[in-house]
Structures are given as structure tokens and as C-alpha cells.
Design a protein around this motif. Sequence first.
Motif, mmCIF file in Angstrom:
data_model
loop_
_atom_site.group_PDB
_atom_site.id
_atom_site.type_symbol
_atom_site.label_atom_id
_atom_site.label_comp_id
_atom_site.label_asym_id
_atom_site.label_seq_id
_atom_site.Cartn_x
_atom_site.Cartn_y
_atom_site.Cartn_z
ATOM 1 N N HIS A 228 0.825 -1.209 0.000
ATOM 2 C CA HIS A 228 0.000 0.000 0.000
ATOM 3 C C HIS A 228 0.859 1.258 0.000
ATOM 4 O O HIS A 228 0.619 2.202 -0.764
ATOM 5 C CB HIS A 228 -0.920 0.002 1.219
ATOM 6 C CG HIS A 228 -1.582 1.321 1.440
ATOM 7 N ND1 HIS A 228 -1.113 2.242 2.366
ATOM 8 C CD2 HIS A 228 -2.676 1.899 0.877
ATOM 9 C CE1 HIS A 228 -1.876 3.318 2.350
ATOM 10 N NE2 HIS A 228 -2.831 3.126 1.464
ATOM 11 N N ASP A 229 1.877 1.285 0.848
ATOM 12 C CA ASP A 229 2.732 2.466 0.929
ATOM 13 C C ASP A 229 3.452 2.711 -0.392
ATOM 14 O O ASP A 229 3.603 3.859 -0.830
ATOM 15 C CB ASP A 229 3.739 2.313 2.063
ATOM 16 C CG ASP A 229 3.089 2.363 3.443
ATOM 17 O OD1 ASP A 229 1.892 2.710 3.522
ATOM 18 O OD2 ASP A 229 3.781 2.042 4.433
ATOM 19 N N ASP A 230 3.891 1.640 -1.048
ATOM 20 C CA ASP A 230 4.537 1.786 -2.349
ATOM 21 C C ASP A 230 3.548 2.312 -3.389
ATOM 22 O O ASP A 230 3.907 3.136 -4.245
ATOM 23 C CB ASP A 230 5.108 0.450 -2.812
ATOM 24 C CG ASP A 230 6.356 0.039 -2.042
ATOM 25 O OD1 ASP A 230 6.912 0.887 -1.323
ATOM 26 O OD2 ASP A 230 6.754 -1.142 -2.151
ATOM 27 N N ILE A 235 1.748 6.851 -6.785
ATOM 28 C CA ILE A 235 0.723 7.803 -7.206
ATOM 29 C C ILE A 235 1.173 9.232 -6.927
ATOM 30 O O ILE A 235 1.113 10.113 -7.804
ATOM 31 C CB ILE A 235 -0.607 7.493 -6.496
ATOM 32 C CG1 ILE A 235 -1.218 6.199 -7.043
ATOM 33 C CG2 ILE A 235 -1.585 8.659 -6.650
ATOM 34 C CD1 ILE A 235 -2.416 5.705 -6.271
ATOM 35 N N GLU A 236 1.619 9.477 -5.705
ATOM 36 C CA GLU A 236 1.981 10.841 -5.328
ATOM 37 C C GLU A 236 3.151 11.368 -6.153
ATOM 38 O O GLU A 236 3.203 12.552 -6.503
ATOM 39 C CB GLU A 236 2.293 10.899 -3.845
ATOM 40 C CG GLU A 236 1.060 10.688 -2.971
ATOM 41 C CD GLU A 236 1.364 10.688 -1.483
ATOM 42 O OE1 GLU A 236 2.551 10.509 -1.124
ATOM 43 O OE2 GLU A 236 0.420 10.854 -0.684
ATOM 44 N N ALA A 237 4.107 10.485 -6.498
ATOM 45 C CA ALA A 237 5.261 10.912 -7.281
ATOM 46 C C ALA A 237 4.877 11.322 -8.690
ATOM 47 O O ALA A 237 5.547 12.174 -9.305
ATOM 48 C CB ALA A 237 6.297 9.782 -7.324
ATOM 49 N N THR A 363 -9.329 4.705 -9.122
ATOM 50 C CA THR A 363 -9.551 6.146 -9.092
ATOM 51 C C THR A 363 -8.403 6.884 -9.766
ATOM 52 O O THR A 363 -8.611 7.910 -10.433
ATOM 53 C CB THR A 363 -9.735 6.631 -7.648
ATOM 54 O OG1 THR A 363 -10.700 5.796 -6.988
ATOM 55 C CG2 THR A 363 -10.235 8.064 -7.611
ATOM 56 N N ALA A 364 -7.182 6.382 -9.620
ATOM 57 C CA ALA A 364 -6.039 7.003 -10.296
ATOM 58 C C ALA A 364 -6.242 6.995 -11.803
ATOM 59 O O ALA A 364 -5.976 7.995 -12.495
ATOM 60 C CB ALA A 364 -4.755 6.269 -9.920
ATOM 61 N N LYS A 365 -6.707 5.882 -12.352
ATOM 62 C CA LYS A 365 -6.914 5.778 -13.795
ATOM 63 C C LYS A 365 -8.114 6.606 -14.253
ATOM 64 O O LYS A 365 -8.108 7.149 -15.371
ATOM 65 C CB LYS A 365 -7.093 4.313 -14.188
ATOM 66 C CG LYS A 365 -5.812 3.487 -14.039
ATOM 67 C CD LYS A 365 -6.032 2.027 -14.379
ATOM 68 C CE LYS A 365 -4.722 1.252 -14.284
ATOM 69 N NZ LYS A 365 -3.738 1.672 -15.307
ATOM 70 N N VAL A 371 -1.679 9.706 -17.188
ATOM 71 C CA VAL A 371 -0.542 9.404 -16.321
ATOM 72 C C VAL A 371 -0.506 7.923 -15.947
ATOM 73 O O VAL A 371 0.542 7.270 -16.026
ATOM 74 C CB VAL A 371 -0.596 10.264 -15.037
ATOM 75 C CG1 VAL A 371 0.567 9.910 -14.103
ATOM 76 C CG2 VAL A 371 -0.576 11.746 -15.386
ATOM 77 N N PHE A 372 -1.668 7.385 -15.531
ATOM 78 C CA PHE A 372 -1.713 6.042 -14.962
ATOM 79 C C PHE A 372 -2.355 5.007 -15.890
ATOM 80 O O PHE A 372 -2.494 3.841 -15.510
ATOM 81 C CB PHE A 372 -2.465 6.074 -13.633
ATOM 82 C CG PHE A 372 -1.823 6.962 -12.605
ATOM 83 C CD1 PHE A 372 -0.608 6.616 -12.036
ATOM 84 C CD2 PHE A 372 -2.421 8.157 -12.224
ATOM 85 C CE1 PHE A 372 -0.002 7.445 -11.093
ATOM 86 C CE2 PHE A 372 -1.826 8.983 -11.278
ATOM 87 C CZ PHE A 372 -0.609 8.636 -10.719
ATOM 88 N N GLY A 373 -2.719 5.409 -17.101
ATOM 89 C CA GLY A 373 -3.341 4.489 -18.038
ATOM 90 C C GLY A 373 -4.859 4.613 -18.002
ATOM 91 O O GLY A 373 -5.451 4.910 -16.968
ATOM 92 N N GLU A 374 -5.472 4.374 -19.131
ATOM 93 C CA GLU A 374 -6.932 4.486 -19.243
ATOM 94 C C GLU A 374 -7.632 3.460 -18.363
ATOM 95 O O GLU A 374 -7.183 2.315 -18.241
ATOM 96 C CB GLU A 374 -7.363 4.272 -20.691
ATOM 97 C CG GLU A 374 -6.926 5.358 -21.652
ATOM 98 C CD GLU A 374 -7.882 6.529 -21.666
ATOM 99 O OE1 GLU A 374 -8.961 6.422 -21.036
ATOM 100 O OE2 GLU A 374 -7.547 7.550 -22.296
ATOM 101 N N TRP A 375 -8.734 3.879 -17.764
ATOM 102 C CA TRP A 375 -9.613 2.947 -17.075
ATOM 103 C C TRP A 375 -10.381 2.153 -18.123
ATOM 104 O O TRP A 375 -11.054 2.738 -18.980
ATOM 105 C CB TRP A 375 -10.567 3.713 -16.164
ATOM 106 C CG TRP A 375 -11.594 2.851 -15.488
ATOM 107 C CD1 TRP A 375 -12.949 2.886 -15.661
ATOM 108 C CD2 TRP A 375 -11.352 1.824 -14.508
ATOM 109 N NE1 TRP A 375 -13.568 1.943 -14.865
ATOM 110 C CE2 TRP A 375 -12.612 1.273 -14.150
ATOM 111 C CE3 TRP A 375 -10.194 1.312 -13.917
ATOM 112 C CZ2 TRP A 375 -12.729 0.251 -13.216
ATOM 113 C CZ3 TRP A 375 -10.329 0.287 -13.001
ATOM 114 C CH2 TRP A 375 -11.578 -0.237 -12.658
#
Length: 407
Positions: A228-230, A235-237, A363-365, A371-375
Motif C-alpha cells: 500500500h505504501d509503495d 501515485i503521489e510521485a 480512481t487514479a486511472k 498518467v496512470f493508463g486508461e480505465w
Amino acid sequence: MSEKREPFTRRQYLRGASATAAAGLLAGCTDSGDSNGDGNGGNGTTANTGTTNPTTTDSSLTASLAPVGDVTFDGPPESAFVLFPQYADMAVALGHGDAVNSIYVPEMSGTTMNHYYERLDGVSFDWEGLPDPFGNGIQEEQLYNLDSDVHFLDPAYLVTQDNWSVGDAEDIAESVGPWFGNFYSGTHDQPPEQYRDDYEYYTLWELFGRVADVFGERERFEALREIHDDLVATIEADLPPAEERPTAVRVTYSQGTFYTYHLNKPGYWLADTRPLGAHDAFADQDWSSLWGSVGYETMLDADPDVVLHLWGATPNYDMASVREQLRNSDAGGTLSAVENDRVYASGMRYQGPLMNLFQLEMTAKQLYPDVFGEWPDYQDGDHYPEIPADEQLFDRERVASIVTDGA
């Protein structure tokens, strides 16, 4: 309430200092948005540490949680009363899912959990046949019949329910098994007045660590927390600068009304949106309850880039119908999120650690596809979609191995 029973002697239970009782209401119902809640508040102290190391004497286990204090078990619980599904998800994550003997709206909670678990080889939750403690209100007789080793429910919340007193809650703790839950950390709302001096607020993962102490599963917890921390660090980076982030709302839509929730406030109910740092289109709204409700006019004024539909990934909502209703409305059809196909099915606020990993990725996608790839396209009733390996934000195989085989 039925008369007091004589205590069972097969369990050891040591209660720490806990306070006594009064009011509060359930927040976050899922039925067509017909919900109620109590006012926002901030009293109580914030927990300074994530977890405490369990004290072990022979085979006994001791765990600590406000407001119940220290509780000691003669071994890992074999039966666990669960109301809100985050505790069932915690039990599954710790390899003790078969201990769960009840859950809120089993078909909704269990089906949703298994939609996520489909992507974790060997992980599943057998929910069929479990009773819903809210089916007829939380009943003392049912708790005696279930005869649970532990009750994953906050007694401060319990005594806000009809026909429950502090004395009734204490009878169950002494005669059946201890309470072990913390409800008001979900929103940082005020607990009942008599509990406030002893109350602490925990993050989702701090709460998970304390539940891990109940089961004696410190290594599993630590291994999952590292993942989880990773994930959060990744995400934050990669988040865009604040000025480039979208505006978003978290809502539940029903018959022309949007039941609205914040994105970035404190509390573990927002553990899947707060780390994403999107601009909450309703950030300045101070609702008198834990959520508000607005019509099309207010939604058009906000005109968010993204709509995250709470509970949309559960069987309780038909997202195809929701999108069709919005498109076919003269007002809804002009919302930017509708025009740009950015109305997304979102998960549950009652999320445990495994659900949180998936809901953070989801939620990131949805918020930052560039940034994180399409949902991927998600159809009602589907499992969590398969994400290409190079676009996954956490390692499914590692998580499954921790759950099924230990750390």
C-alpha cells in the motif's frame, strides 16, 4: 432487550478503560441515496501510532483500539461478527475470512468484494448464507445465537441504535465476546459525547494493523502495508501539478438528485480519493450532515470534469441506466463529465485494505488516464477489469501470495 445472561467462561476478555454512551447515526446507506447522518465534528484525539504490538502470553493475543481499550483473546478468533464490510475485507486479507459470520447486505458486500478478489489468485469470500445484522436492526438475541469470539463493531456506534444501551453492549462483551471497532474514524465525526475523552481517530491502515493484532497476523499486515505504501508513493510521485488536476465530485445519483460527498476530507471513508489530490468541486460546501444533496442547477454550476459515482461498482446500481438518465436530461446532458464520457462507476466507502488497493488504482486511472493508463470499459456486473501487466499499479501476485500463504 432480553434479560442478562450468565457469562460464558470459554473466552478470556480483558476490557480496557472505555467510556459510556449516547448518540449518532449511520452514514453511507446505499439505497437510492435515501440516507441520513449526523453533523460534522472534530473532537477526539488523533492516534499517534499505526498499531501496537500484540502482547502474547502462551497462545493469548492482546490488541488495543479506542474506544474499547485493550482486549485479550485466548487465540485467534474462530468466529467474528461483522457489520461493515471493511472488517470482512481485513479478515480475508489476514487469511481469516472464514471466521466472518455476518455482514451488511451480504449480496452487495460479498459480490463486490469478490469482484475485486477475482484478480487475486486463490482469494475469495464465501458470503452466501451469512445474515445481515441490519436486516431487522441489530438484535441482542442474534448476537447470542451467533456466539462470536469477537464483534468488529464500535460500541460507541452500537449505542446509537434503537433499543441499545451501554449496559446491553457490556453484557454482550462480557457474556459472548468483546467489541472491537472504530466507526467515527471513517469521517472524523464526533462520537457520542460520553466517548469523546477516550476516542482516537485512525487511518484505514492503522485500523487494519490493530485488527491484525486480534488475529496475531502482524507479518501479513506489514507485508500488505508495504504494498500500500509503495502504491501511494507511486501515485503521489506521478501526480500532475495542482493546477493541471481535474475537478471532480463524488456523488450517488437517484431520480434527479445528486447525493454529494467530499473527496479530500479526513477519514478512512475517503482512503481511495484523498491520495489522488483532485480538486473537489464541492470542497467549500459545509453540509449539515455527512453528505449533502444537490439538483441539476448546482451540479451545472460546479460542472466537474469527472463524476465518481459512489457504489457504482456494486450490484446496487445500474451505471448504464444512470448514464442514460444523465444524457437524456436537458441539464445533465450538458455536464462536461457526461459529454466527455467521464462518469465512472466508483467503489464502496466501506473499504478494507484489499478493496482499497484496487479502488486507489481505479480512481487514479479515472482521474489521470494520461498518467496512470486508461480505465478500461466497465460493464455492470463485471469483475474488476483485467489491467495489462505494465499498467497495473500494484502486484496482484504478491498480494495473493500474502493472503493465501502468509508473508
